[in-house]
Design a protein around this motif. Structure first.
Motif, PDB file in Angstrom:
ATOM      1  N   UNK A  97     -45.826 -25.954  -0.381  1.00 59.28           N
ATOM      2  CA  UNK A  97     -46.804 -26.393   0.094  1.00 59.28           C
ATOM      3  C   UNK A  97     -47.570 -27.523  -0.809  1.00 59.28           C
ATOM      4  N   UNK A  98     -47.348 -27.308  -2.076  1.00 56.54           N
ATOM      5  CA  UNK A  98     -47.920 -28.409  -3.066  1.00 56.54           C
ATOM      6  C   UNK A  98     -46.683 -29.412  -3.573  1.00 56.54           C
ATOM      7  N   UNK A  99     -45.625 -29.094  -3.015  1.00 54.65           N
ATOM      8  CA  UNK A  99     -44.607 -30.152  -3.425  1.00 54.65           C
ATOM      9  C   UNK A  99     -43.970 -29.833  -4.697  1.00 54.65           C
ATOM     10  N   UNK A 100     -44.138 -28.431  -5.210  1.00 55.35           N
ATOM     11  CA  UNK A 100     -43.504 -28.229  -6.421  1.00 55.35           C
ATOM     12  C   UNK A 100     -43.294 -26.347  -6.471  1.00 55.35           C
ATOM     13  N   UNK A 101     -42.181 -26.097  -6.807  1.00 54.71           N
ATOM     14  CA  UNK A 101     -41.981 -24.805  -6.862  1.00 54.71           C
ATOM     15  C   UNK A 101     -42.426 -24.088  -8.005  1.00 54.71           C
ATOM     16  N   UNK A 102     -42.843 -22.532  -8.224  1.00 55.41           N
ATOM     17  CA  UNK A 102     -43.298 -21.884  -9.185  1.00 55.41           C
ATOM     18  C   UNK A 102     -42.215 -22.225 -10.256  1.00 55.41           C
ATOM     19  N   UNK A 103     -42.899 -22.097 -11.652  1.00 57.26           N
ATOM     20  CA  UNK A 103     -42.397 -22.879 -12.784  1.00 57.26           C
ATOM     21  C   UNK A 103     -40.895 -21.808 -12.862  1.00 57.26           C
ATOM     22  N   UNK A 104     -40.944 -20.478 -12.756  1.00 51.83           N
ATOM     23  CA  UNK A 104     -39.671 -19.851 -12.979  1.00 51.83           C
ATOM     24  C   UNK A 104     -38.527 -19.963 -11.855  1.00 51.83           C
ATOM     25  N   UNK A 105     -39.022 -20.861 -10.855  1.00 54.00           N
ATOM     26  CA  UNK A 105     -37.910 -20.878  -9.957  1.00 54.00           C
ATOM     27  C   UNK A 105     -37.061 -22.436 -10.036  1.00 54.00           C
ATOM     28  N   UNK A 106     -37.653 -23.396 -11.026  1.00 49.16           N
ATOM     29  CA  UNK A 106     -37.461 -24.441 -10.913  1.00 49.16           C
ATOM     30  C   UNK A 106     -35.810 -24.675 -11.056  1.00 49.16           C
ATOM     31  N   UNK A 107     -35.375 -24.252 -11.992  1.00 47.22           N
ATOM     32  CA  UNK A 107     -33.753 -24.132 -12.245  1.00 47.22           C
ATOM     33  C   UNK A 107     -33.130 -23.546 -11.003  1.00 47.22           C
ATOM     34  N   UNK A 108     -33.664 -22.579 -10.357  1.00 46.18           N
ATOM     35  CA  UNK A 108     -32.814 -22.091  -9.169  1.00 46.18           C
ATOM     36  C   UNK A 108     -33.013 -23.044  -7.966  1.00 46.18           C
ATOM     37  N   UNK A 109     -34.063 -23.705  -8.086  1.00 46.76           N
ATOM     38  CA  UNK A 109     -34.041 -24.659  -6.816  1.00 46.76           C
ATOM     39  C   UNK A 109     -32.968 -26.011  -7.127  1.00 46.76           C
ATOM     40  N   UNK A 110     -33.123 -26.214  -8.483  1.00 46.08           N
ATOM     41  CA  UNK A 110     -32.226 -27.235  -9.043  1.00 46.08           C
ATOM     42  C   UNK A 110     -30.832 -26.892  -8.501  1.00 46.08           C
ATOM     43  N   UNK A 111     -30.472 -25.714  -8.664  1.00 46.06           N
ATOM     44  CA  UNK A 111     -29.088 -25.390  -8.644  1.00 46.06           C
ATOM     45  C   UNK A 111     -28.801 -25.423  -6.911  1.00 46.06           C
ATOM     46  N   UNK A 112     -29.751 -24.902  -6.114  1.00 40.35           N
ATOM     47  CA  UNK A 112     -29.323 -24.957  -4.797  1.00 40.35           C
ATOM     48  C   UNK A 112     -29.414 -26.457  -4.551  1.00 40.35           C
ATOM     49  N   UNK A 113     -29.943 -27.382  -4.940  1.00 42.54           N
ATOM     50  CA  UNK A 113     -29.915 -28.631  -4.436  1.00 42.54           C
ATOM     51  C   UNK A 113     -28.731 -29.256  -5.018  1.00 42.54           C
ATOM     52  N   UNK A 114     -28.436 -29.167  -6.221  1.00 46.30           N
ATOM     53  CA  UNK A 114     -27.037 -29.343  -6.683  1.00 46.30           C
ATOM     54  C   UNK A 114     -25.979 -29.054  -5.748  1.00 46.30           C
ATOM     55  N   UNK A 117     -38.253 -30.057  -2.392  1.00 45.61           N
ATOM     56  CA  UNK A 117     -39.688 -29.496  -2.859  1.00 45.61           C
ATOM     57  C   UNK A 117     -40.676 -29.996  -1.840  1.00 45.61           C
ATOM     58  N   UNK A 118     -40.826 -31.273  -1.499  1.00 45.72           N
ATOM     59  CA  UNK A 118     -41.910 -31.606  -0.523  1.00 45.72           C
ATOM     60  C   UNK A 118     -41.663 -30.669   0.896  1.00 45.72           C
ATOM     61  N   UNK A 119     -40.357 -30.473   1.466  1.00 45.08           N
ATOM     62  CA  UNK A 119     -40.233 -30.052   2.620  1.00 45.08           C
ATOM     63  C   UNK A 119     -40.417 -28.245   2.455  1.00 45.08           C
ATOM     64  N   UNK A 120     -40.271 -27.788   1.288  1.00 44.46           N
ATOM     65  CA  UNK A 120     -40.414 -26.367   1.108  1.00 44.46           C
ATOM     66  C   UNK A 120     -41.377 -25.743   0.579  1.00 44.46           C
ATOM     67  N   UNK A 126     -32.885 -36.247  -3.762  1.00 42.39           N
ATOM     68  CA  UNK A 126     -32.711 -35.005  -3.017  1.00 42.39           C
ATOM     69  C   UNK A 126     -33.710 -33.686  -3.162  1.00 42.39           C
ATOM     70  N   UNK A 127     -33.839 -33.610  -4.577  1.00 38.88           N
ATOM     71  CA  UNK A 127     -34.709 -32.582  -5.297  1.00 38.88           C
ATOM     72  C   UNK A 127     -36.123 -32.635  -5.110  1.00 38.88           C
TER      73      UNK A 127
END
Length: 296
Positions: A28-45, A23-26, A18-19
């Motif tokens: 462009x390069x399939x990866x969020x900025x480093x400082x946003x990774x935990x925030x994205x993990x929280x949203x996906x969770x 990332x692929x849908x949101x 799901x994570x």
């Protein structure tokens, strides 16, 4: 295991899939900025846990998957990927998980449809909604603006811009000596409003570029501006009328009031329902990078 949700479990593999889909849908390069990774993990969770809660609740309510709808969707996949060798090779191994997910999608669709249903509002509820949300029924302040535009390409050399500015100053002087603004706009303006004598109609905040808007806002009524350089060329503005913001009476917007009330009630029902599931279900997350959403 990533999490337990009531009687269901979410594996690390499910969460990771799901994570990466997110990332692929949101990004462009399939990866969020480093400082946003935990925030994205929280949203996906939160998203995947909410999905599990809804599926579990739909089954508790005795809702049944629409097998015909699921089969119809699978047939659409077969048509879409008929020429895909990868789909043909992996179809059978993918089918089980695909059917399971499509069934869950259908159960969530059913429960959402049921929860979002709202009863007919009373006149009192509609009136209160209107009075509480007057900003939604307010026409913004508007100005009736005219323009004469001498078009210049942004990349044109300095001499071309200077010539256009000199011409605009000459036009302004002509108008100030009793020249007809509308007639001159019709003959010499490159803006599409030239067909209406330069009349751009009623404009509200944000419809002009910031540079043009600053000039127009400062103009007294029926006076013409000094020539101003814009992206498209040199412009001379005139403000013909100003109308203040106006709250439209209920009688004019009654249908929209009802539509917005129903939309907001539906959204409130759905949000409250999901919050209630979070509050009343035992949820444990075993990934230390993800915190449990606070229960209301």
């Amino acid at each position: 295991m990533f999490a337990s949700v009531g009687d269901s479990q979410i594996s690390e593999t499910e969460f990771n899939n799901a994570f990466y889909r997110h990332m692929r849908s949101k990004y462009y390069h399939g990866k969020p900025p480093e400082d946003q990774v935990n925030q994205v993990r929280q949203q996906v969770a939160e998203s995947i846990i909410t999905r599990s809660l809804l599926v579990e609740e739909s089954r508790r309510q005795g809702l049944k998957c629409d097998e015909q709808a699921v089969q119809a969707t699978i047939e659409q996949y077969d048509k879409r990927y008929a020429s895909s060798e990868q789909w043909q090779q992996n179809r059978e191994s993918l089918l089980g998980k695909l059917k399971e997910r499509l069934c869950e999608d259908d159960l969530i669709r059913q429960i959402e449809t049921n929860v979002r249903k709202v009863s007919q509002p009373t006149q009192k509820e509609l009136t209160e909604y209107y009075e509480t949300n007057l900003d939604k029924f307010t026409e913004p302040a508007r100005q009736r603006v005219s323009v004469i535009l001498l078009q210049v390409a942004p990349s044109a050399p300095k001499t071309v811009w200077e010539a256009a500015m000199a011409e605009a100053k000459s036009i302004k002087a002509e108008i100030e000596q009793d020249g007809d603004y509308s007639e001159i706009a019709s003959l010499r303006s490159a803006d599409k409003s030239a067909a209406n004598g330069g009349d751009m109609g009623y404009l509200h905040k944000g419809m002009l570029s910031p540079a043009a808007e600053n000039v127009v806002n400062a103009l007294p009524l029926n006076q013409i501006s000094d020539p101003v350089r814009l992206l498209r060329g040199i412009a001379i503005f005139r403000v013909d009328e100003r109308l203040p913001a106006r709250v439209r009476p209920y009688s004019e917007v009654s249908s929209r009031v009802k539509d917005l009330w129903e939309r907001d009630e539906s959204e409130n029902n759905w949000t409250s329902f999901k919050d209630q599931l979070w509050a009343t279900t035992s949820i444990k997350i075993y990934d230390p990078s993800v915190s449990l959403k606070e229960k209301n």
